[in-house]
Scaffold this active site. Structure first.
Site, PDB file in Angstrom:
ATOM      1  N   SER A 186       0.742  -1.245   0.043  1.00  0.00           N
ATOM      2  CA  SER A 186       0.061   0.098  -0.193  1.00  0.00           C
ATOM      3  C   SER A 186       0.857   1.358  -0.064  1.00  0.00           C
ATOM      4  O   SER A 186       0.276   2.285  -0.282  1.00  0.00           O
ATOM      5  CB  SER A 186      -0.934  -0.053   1.124  1.00  0.00           C
ATOM      6  OG  SER A 186      -0.208   0.133   2.371  1.00  0.00           O
ATOM      7  N   LYS A 231       0.705   4.448   7.191  1.00  0.00           N
ATOM      8  CA  LYS A 231       0.061   5.268   6.067  1.00  0.00           C
ATOM      9  C   LYS A 231       0.332   6.721   6.245  1.00  0.00           C
ATOM     10  O   LYS A 231       0.995   7.287   7.318  1.00  0.00           O
ATOM     11  CB  LYS A 231      -1.422   5.134   6.312  1.00  0.00           C
ATOM     12  CG  LYS A 231      -2.261   3.833   6.098  1.00  0.00           C
ATOM     13  CD  LYS A 231      -2.149   3.455   4.547  1.00  0.00           C
ATOM     14  CE  LYS A 231      -2.850   2.358   4.308  1.00  0.00           C
ATOM     15  NZ  LYS A 231      -2.150   1.247   4.837  1.00  0.00           N
TER      16      LYS A 231
END
Length: 207
Positions: free
Chosen positions: A124, A161
């Site tokens: 990701s 993230k």
């Protein structure tokens, strides 16, 4: 310090060697197996005696809950940075039971300094060079600014993230267009910032 029996000295030496070689103390079962005890309970009795004599501290609730104390801490090498594995719900990320092993990495190589390593799972964040299997160096902190790459815990899931806060809502952005942002409403969801990403070790190749 009160003198040790030969068996106590043997166990203390085993603990020191295990910490020096692996960065972690042995479990009771490992002590029993290596020294020929019939059960882990026998090892536990010797550990209690060592604790009474001030050589170690026993931390309840974990199989490796043994820590050197007093003079025994001298001459022990720095174990290095802990590699954090699976994180149990509700437990601190640096709890001893989460540590898979230690790596001899200088924390000062990173700015700010690294406090622990986390193995990256998935792709990701691949567009900024954080790849599956990499070791992410993390500086422990509990707050973040918009745009920083963080290790965050959403409910019971730990993720890496890019952080963005808008009012009472936090967005955790992936660096891969195939992944949608994670939206966290702080009014009814739990979010904990565990640390700031400060560096990447590529697949652990130079460890």
């Amino acid at each position: 310090m009160r003198p040790l029996t030969p068996r106590q000295a043997e166990i203390l030496d085993l603990i020191k060697r295990n910490i020096a070689e692996t960065g972690m103390p042995p479990t009771r079962a490992e002590i029993a197996s290596r020294l020929g005890f019939k059960s882990a309970n026998a090892a536990e009795e010797h550990l209690k005696a060592l604790a009474k004599k001030g050589c170690i501290e026993i931390m309840p609730g974990t199989s490796r809950g043994i820590r050197l104390a007093g003079d025994e801490l001298e001459d022990q090498p720095d174990p290095g940075l802990p590699l954090i594995g699976q994180v149990a719900a509700g437990e601190p990320i640096l709890a001893q039971e989460h540590v898979e092993q230690y790596y001899q990495v200088d924390p000062a190589m990173f700015r700010p300094h690294a406090d622990f390593l986390l193995r990256v799972r998935g792709d990701s964040m691949k567009d900024i060079g954080i790849l599956d299997g990499d070791l992410l160096a993390v500086h422990k902190m509990n707050q973040a600014r918009n745009g920083q790459v963080v290790v965050a815990r959403v409910e019971d899931d730990v993720t890496v993230k890019r952080f963005e806060k808008q009012g009472n809502v936090v967005y955790l952005h992936a660096e891969n267009e195939a992944f949608a942002p994670i939206r966290v409403d702080l009014a009814n969801q739990s979010l904990t910032i565990e640390g700031l990403a400060v560096g990447v070790i590529r697949n652990g190749d130079w460890l």
